[in-house]
Design a protein around this motif. Structure first.
Motif, PDB file in Angstrom:
ATOM      1  N   ARG A 107      10.971  30.941  -9.159  1.00  0.00           N
ATOM      2  CA  ARG A 107      11.505  31.926 -10.096  1.00  0.00           C
ATOM      3  C   ARG A 107      13.016  32.017  -9.953  1.00  0.00           C
ATOM      4  N   VAL A 108      13.724  31.641 -10.996  1.00  0.00           N
ATOM      5  CA  VAL A 108      15.184  31.581 -10.920  1.00  0.00           C
ATOM      6  C   VAL A 108      15.772  32.982 -10.976  1.00  0.00           C
ATOM      7  N   ASP A 109      15.238  33.797 -11.857  1.00  0.00           N
ATOM      8  CA  ASP A 109      15.818  35.103 -12.101  1.00  0.00           C
ATOM      9  C   ASP A 109      14.719  35.987 -12.671  1.00  0.00           C
ATOM     10  N   GLU A 110      14.742  37.289 -12.312  1.00  0.00           N
ATOM     11  CA  GLU A 110      13.679  38.166 -12.801  1.00  0.00           C
ATOM     12  C   GLU A 110      13.706  38.325 -14.321  1.00  0.00           C
ATOM     13  N   ASN A 111      14.846  38.023 -14.942  1.00  0.00           N
ATOM     14  CA  ASN A 111      14.942  38.143 -16.398  1.00  0.00           C
ATOM     15  C   ASN A 111      14.720  36.815 -17.118  1.00  0.00           C
ATOM     16  N   THR A 112      14.394  35.758 -16.380  1.00  0.00           N
ATOM     17  CA  THR A 112      14.254  34.438 -16.998  1.00  0.00           C
ATOM     18  C   THR A 112      13.266  34.455 -18.153  1.00  0.00           C
ATOM     19  N   GLY A 113      12.057  34.975 -17.895  1.00  0.00           N
ATOM     20  CA  GLY A 113      11.015  34.997 -18.924  1.00  0.00           C
ATOM     21  C   GLY A 113      11.457  35.728 -20.172  1.00  0.00           C
ATOM     22  N   THR A 114      12.035  36.919 -19.994  1.00  0.00           N
ATOM     23  CA  THR A 114      12.452  37.710 -21.164  1.00  0.00           C
ATOM     24  C   THR A 114      13.607  37.038 -21.895  1.00  0.00           C
ATOM     25  N   ASN A 115      14.514  36.442 -21.148  1.00  0.00           N
ATOM     26  CA  ASN A 115      15.645  35.755 -21.795  1.00  0.00           C
ATOM     27  C   ASN A 115      15.154  34.596 -22.660  1.00  0.00           C
ATOM     28  N   LEU A 116      14.194  33.821 -22.139  1.00  0.00           N
ATOM     29  CA  LEU A 116      13.675  32.677 -22.886  1.00  0.00           C
ATOM     30  C   LEU A 116      12.859  33.123 -24.104  1.00  0.00           C
ATOM     31  N   LEU A 117      12.075  34.205 -23.945  1.00  0.00           N
ATOM     32  CA  LEU A 117      11.316  34.718 -25.092  1.00  0.00           C
ATOM     33  C   LEU A 117      12.248  35.255 -26.169  1.00  0.00           C
ATOM     34  N   SER A 118      13.337  35.865 -25.726  1.00  0.00           N
ATOM     35  CA  SER A 118      14.347  36.367 -26.662  1.00  0.00           C
ATOM     36  C   SER A 118      14.976  35.205 -27.446  1.00  0.00           C
ATOM     37  N   LEU A 119      15.299  34.141 -26.717  1.00  0.00           N
ATOM     38  CA  LEU A 119      15.850  32.943 -27.369  1.00  0.00           C
ATOM     39  C   LEU A 119      14.827  32.320 -28.314  1.00  0.00           C
ATOM     40  N   ALA A 120      13.556  32.331 -27.892  1.00  0.00           N
ATOM     41  CA  ALA A 120      12.486  31.768 -28.719  1.00  0.00           C
ATOM     42  C   ALA A 120      12.400  32.504 -30.053  1.00  0.00           C
ATOM     43  N   ALA A 121      12.484  33.842 -29.984  1.00  0.00           N
ATOM     44  CA  ALA A 121      12.442  34.652 -31.216  1.00  0.00           C
ATOM     45  C   ALA A 121      13.635  34.325 -32.108  1.00  0.00           C
ATOM     46  N   GLN A 122      14.803  34.217 -31.477  1.00  0.00           N
ATOM     47  CA  GLN A 122      16.040  33.928 -32.234  1.00  0.00           C
ATOM     48  C   GLN A 122      15.946  32.563 -32.927  1.00  0.00           C
ATOM     49  N   ILE A 123      15.466  31.558 -32.193  1.00  0.00           N
ATOM     50  CA  ILE A 123      15.335  30.201 -32.765  1.00  0.00           C
ATOM     51  C   ILE A 123      14.361  30.210 -33.939  1.00  0.00           C
ATOM     52  N   ALA A 124      13.242  30.938 -33.772  1.00  0.00           N
ATOM     53  CA  ALA A 124      12.244  31.005 -34.853  1.00  0.00           C
ATOM     54  C   ALA A 124      12.837  31.646 -36.102  1.00  0.00           C
ATOM     55  N   LEU A 125      13.624  32.718 -35.902  1.00  0.00           N
ATOM     56  CA  LEU A 125      14.238  33.400 -37.047  1.00  0.00           C
ATOM     57  C   LEU A 125      15.262  32.504 -37.735  1.00  0.00           C
ATOM     58  N   GLU A 136       6.488  40.048 -29.748  1.00  0.00           N
ATOM     59  CA  GLU A 136       5.382  40.830 -29.179  1.00  0.00           C
ATOM     60  C   GLU A 136       5.325  40.655 -27.665  1.00  0.00           C
ATOM     61  N   TYR A 137       5.418  39.400 -27.220  1.00  0.00           N
ATOM     62  CA  TYR A 137       5.432  39.153 -25.766  1.00  0.00           C
ATOM     63  C   TYR A 137       6.700  39.733 -25.129  1.00  0.00           C
ATOM     64  N   LEU A 138       7.809  39.597 -25.834  1.00  0.00           N
ATOM     65  CA  LEU A 138       9.091  40.068 -25.306  1.00  0.00           C
ATOM     66  C   LEU A 138       9.047  41.572 -25.062  1.00  0.00           C
ATOM     67  N   SER A 139       8.484  42.305 -26.007  1.00  0.00           N
ATOM     68  CA  SER A 139       8.448  43.771 -25.891  1.00  0.00           C
ATOM     69  C   SER A 139       7.573  44.229 -24.724  1.00  0.00           C
TER      70      SER A 139
END
Length: 840
Positions: free
Chosen positions: A467-485, A498-501
């Motif tokens: 685990r690199v950082d405790e925010n890694t998962g949320t940061n990547l999900l946030s980027l995933a949402a942005q890329i999809a939009l 939904e997962y991000l929230s």
């Protein structure tokens, strides 16, 4: 004598116990303090020599004890007593001496103690910041060195210690004074000197003090001190410091070269040489630095650490924008790697860091091809088929470059390699996701987002070495949402949000994600008319917002005002959704309740209170409506109970709201009454009659309200004929009081009352029941006689009911009553219009 003896025993006990580590330094200082004070108090007017000597020793050691534990202010008194006792001892010795020789002996004896007390006083003064007193004490000690040459080393080190302390306090002027004194004292007697190494150490610190004090002003002094230090004892630290001073002073390359030449003839470690080269290059002395690196490389040619020099060379070539030369050096290392000249593992790791850093810089500058060039250098050091997590990361980075260059196939190959090395990494999944989005593969993208969400959840539950950082998962999900939009894939974006929230801890980020999720879901509803399929997701989103708003807030960035603004946003959107779902009662109620719950986090001003009241009234209305249509008794009871709960809360809010202004025309009071009456009557609530007692007493109650109460009292499963009749009587009274009676409404009310009072088909009726019904018919006749507006069909109905009641009486032999009721019916006949002839 006893006190003195006890004090001495205490002193000796403290010494032995301290030796055995029973008491610590502070406890020993306190014990010495007590013992010494007692001994001093026991002193007579003319104490013997032994007593005075003992007192001197005890006072000195007590004073020194306080200094050593950092309480120098407590030491001064004891050191003064020691000084006074030394004078007493000297006077006593002089008094008993037999000549010049004795006097010299006594003087030498006393001076040793005097020297020590003065040095302790100097220590105390420095600790308390009294520079002048410390200087005076040290000067007196220095004057005594001629007679006490063995103390030279002690005094020199004492001054050095003063220099170190004042340097740490950044009192450079005082520090330079003490270090100069230390050096000077150290030269006074070579036999008892501190030695060249110590003298060089003193001078190095002196040079550092001048350098940090004001390099420009004290440059010459700093250079002189460091040159002397290097003459006394050449040390890498001295060479390095001299270089720093020269560079800071802006010395010429020639002077720098001379300084470099000084220590090139001596055996210096590789690390020292590398640090020197770094220093030269960091100060922009490239020509001197690179020349120096060449000579160092020649000197350490056979060293296994030779790679460190090459790496430093590459680093500084890159820093000076000589990228082509740096590439040549890297390529030389790659060739060496495959021809038996491998770098040591530590150096190889460092090289990978340099290569990745350079690639990252090109990536940030959007030079993706150049970034790939540097990543490929890094790949060169891995063997085919090697499994390594760093290789997985490297392949992911390369895949990102290929995606930017629209080289999808190469990106897929790179991700394939990353999956081989690290298949369960959330970063690898993210790379797969990016390719799926670019290829418009919605199913694959959603599937990968779900996998990323699960990995994010797993990493937040378990500490993982990967685990690199405790925010890694949320940061990547946030980027995933942005890329999809960005790629107009709303379904994928919704899933990512939904997962991000579920995982975001930062409140600002969470509410931003939830708002985005609401907007996306709503746009999906509008576009595809999918109310049924998406309300569940909306409910979850609003519930998440409510849960976080209800939590405690410790984030400095998320202020109370932000919390209120977010609460307002969500409550208003929930309200609008409730209105939008008007064709779906259950959903409408749920969103009104959500809007109410969210409004609880807003200040209770008039607008919010009105909104809260309306939400609860609407929720209660929906529950009552669904209760009317529900055929299952248990479900109906549940709905009516819920409605009652909403009404209880609403009543409390209404009490507060009425205090904020004039609500004379507001119908809330009436609605609350009617809703509560309906719920309680259908639940067969025993408190219903108590509720209605207060209602009958209200002076402003309206006819329509009473009529609705009457209707509700008999609406299944409710059956309250007494309450129904009471409400209808009240309504009838209000009708009578009107200036102009509304004959149609009056007739309906009377119709209902007669139906209740005179059930159809019953022949055996009490006289009082008949009398009550008779009165209603008389009332009707009175109104019929005074207006032409009474509905003809109602007159016909009254006539028929009266006639039939008479006939029922006749059949049971009650001829008098029969004549009265049939006669009453015939009185209505005269008021019929077109139908009169048919019934005459």
């Amino acid at each position: 004598t006893q006190v003195e003896e006890s004090a001495i025993n205490l002193w000796n006990w403290a010494v032995t116990k301290h030796t055995g580590s029973v008491v610590n330094d502070e406890q020993r200082a306190k014990l010495r303090f007590v013992a010494c004070r007692l001994v001093c108090l026991c002193e007579g007017s003319d104490p013997p020599e032994g007593t005075i000597r003992r007192q001197i020793l005890m006072c000195m050691k007590t004073g020194k004890g306080w200094i050593d534990i950092g309480k120098a202010d407590l030491a001064d008194g004891f050191l003064e007593i020691a000084m006074s006792s030394i004078e007493k001892l000297y006077a006593k010795l002089l008094k008993g001496s037999d000549g010049e020789a004795d006097i010299h002996v006594h003087k030498a004896d006393v001076e040793k103690n005097l020297f020590k007390v003065l040095s302790y006083q100097a220590e105390s003064a420095v600790a308390q910041g009294d520079f002048q007193k410390a200087v005076m004490c040290v000067q007196r000690c220095k004057d005594m060195l001629m007679k006490l040459p063995k103390e030279t080393c002690y005094l020199s080190i004492l001054c050095y210690n003063f220099g170190v302390e004042t340097y740490e306090w950044k009192r450079y002027e005082q520090s330079s004074f003490w270090l100069s004194q230390s050096y000077d004292i150290g030269k006074m007697d070579m036999k008892y000197s501190v030695g060249k190494e110590m003298q060089a150490k003193v001078l190095r610190l002196l040079a550092t003090a001048y350098f940090e004090w004001d390099c420009n002003l004290y440059l010459e002094k700093a250079l002189k001190a460091i040159s002397l230090a290097n003459q006394e004892n050449l040390h890498p630290a001295g060479c390095f410091l001299k270089m720093k001073i020269l560079l800071k002073s802006g010395a010429s390359d020639e002077d720098i070269n001379s300084a470099v030449a000084e220590f090139l003839h001596h055996e210096m470690s590789l690390d020292f040489c590398l640090n020197t080269a770094k220093l030269l290059l960091e100060h922009g002395r490239e020509s001197v630095g690179f020349d120096f690196l060449k000579s160092v490389a020649e000197r350490f040619e056979s060293s296994p650490d030779l790679g460190k020099i090459t790496l430093l060379h590459i680093e500084f070539l890159l820093q000076n924008k000589r990228e082509l030369l740096a590439k040549q050096k890297v390529e030389e290392i790659i060739i060496g790697h495959y021809t038996g000249k491998q770098l040591l593992p530590e150096a190889l790791n460092q090289l990978h860091i340099i290569l990745w850093d350079r690639a990252a810089k090109h990536y940030e500058a959007k030079s993706y091809s150049e970034a790939l060039h540097w990543y490929n250098y890094s790949v060169s050091f891995y063997t085919p088929g090697q499994i390594d997590q760093n290789l997985a990361k490297l392949q992911r980075n390369m895949a990102s470059c290929y995606l930017h260059l629209k080289q999808i196939d190469k990106a897929k190959e790179a991700v394939k390699e990353a999956k081989r090395c690290d298949p369960n990494s959330i970063f690898t999944k993210f790379s797969v996701y990016k390719i799926a989005v670019m290829e418009k593969d919605t199913d694959k993208a959603v599937e990968t987002v779900i996998e990323m969400g699960k990995l994010a959840e797993k990493s937040s539950q378990h500490e993982d070495k990967l685990r690199v950082d405790e925010n890694t998962g949320t940061n990547l999900l946030s980027l995933a949402a942005q890329i999809a939009l960005e790629n107009e894939q709303q379904v994928v974006a919704i899933k990512a949000l939904e997962y991000l929230s579920e995982h975001l801890q930062d409140c600002q980020q969470l509410f931003a994600a939830l708002k985005c999720l609401v907007r996306l879901t709503l746009s999906k509803v509008m576009a595809e008319n999918e109310e049924k399929s998406v309300t569940y997701g909306l409910n979850n989103t609003f519930s998440a917002a409510h849960k976080r708003l209800a939590g405690s807030f410790t984030e400095e960035k998320f202020t109370g005002d932000m919390r209120i603004l977010d609460a307002h946003w969500f409550r208003k959107v929930a309200w609008n959704l409730a209105v939008q779902f008007r064709d779906y009662p259950e959903k409408m109620r749920d969103f009104f309740l959500l809007s109410f719950k969210l409004s609880r986090f807003c200040p209770s001003d008039k607008a919010v209170l009105i909104a809260q009241k309306t939400c609860l009234l609407m929720a209660a209305a929906v529950d009552l409506e669904m209760g009317r249509q529900e055929v299952t008794p248990s479900k109906q009871t549940e709905l009516l109970t819920q409605a009652l709960q909403h009404l209880q809360v609403c009543k409390e809010i209404w009490k507060v709201l009425k205090l904020t202004g004039d609500f004379a025309k507001d119908q809330t009071e009436t609605l609350l009454l009617l809703y509560e009456f309906e719920a309680r009557s259908k639940l067969n609530d025993p408190t219903l009659h108590d509720l209605m007692e207060s209602v009958w007493e209200q002076p402003q109650i309206e006819v329509k309200t009473l009529e609705i109460i009457a209707s509700l009292a008999m609406e299944s499963p409710a059956r309250y004929p007494v309450l129904c009749k009471k409400a209808l009587k009240g309504a009838l009274n209000l009708h009578r009081k009107q200036t102009v009676i509304d004959a149609e409404k009056f007739s309906k009310c009377l119709h209902s009352l007669i139906n209740l009072s005179l059930p159809t088909g019953l022949t055996d009726l009490d006289a009082c029941v008949l009398q009550e019904a008779w009165d209603y018919f008389e009332d009707a006749l009175s109104v019929v006689s005074s207006t032409d507006a009474y509905p003809e069909m109602e007159i016909l109905w009254l006539m028929t009911r009266a006639w039939n009641t008479g006939i029922f009486q006749y059949t049971v032999g009650k001829y008098k009553e029969a004549e009265q009721w049939c006669g009453l019916g015939m009185r209505f006949l005269n008021h019929l219009g077109s139908l009169k002839k048919s019934y005459e």
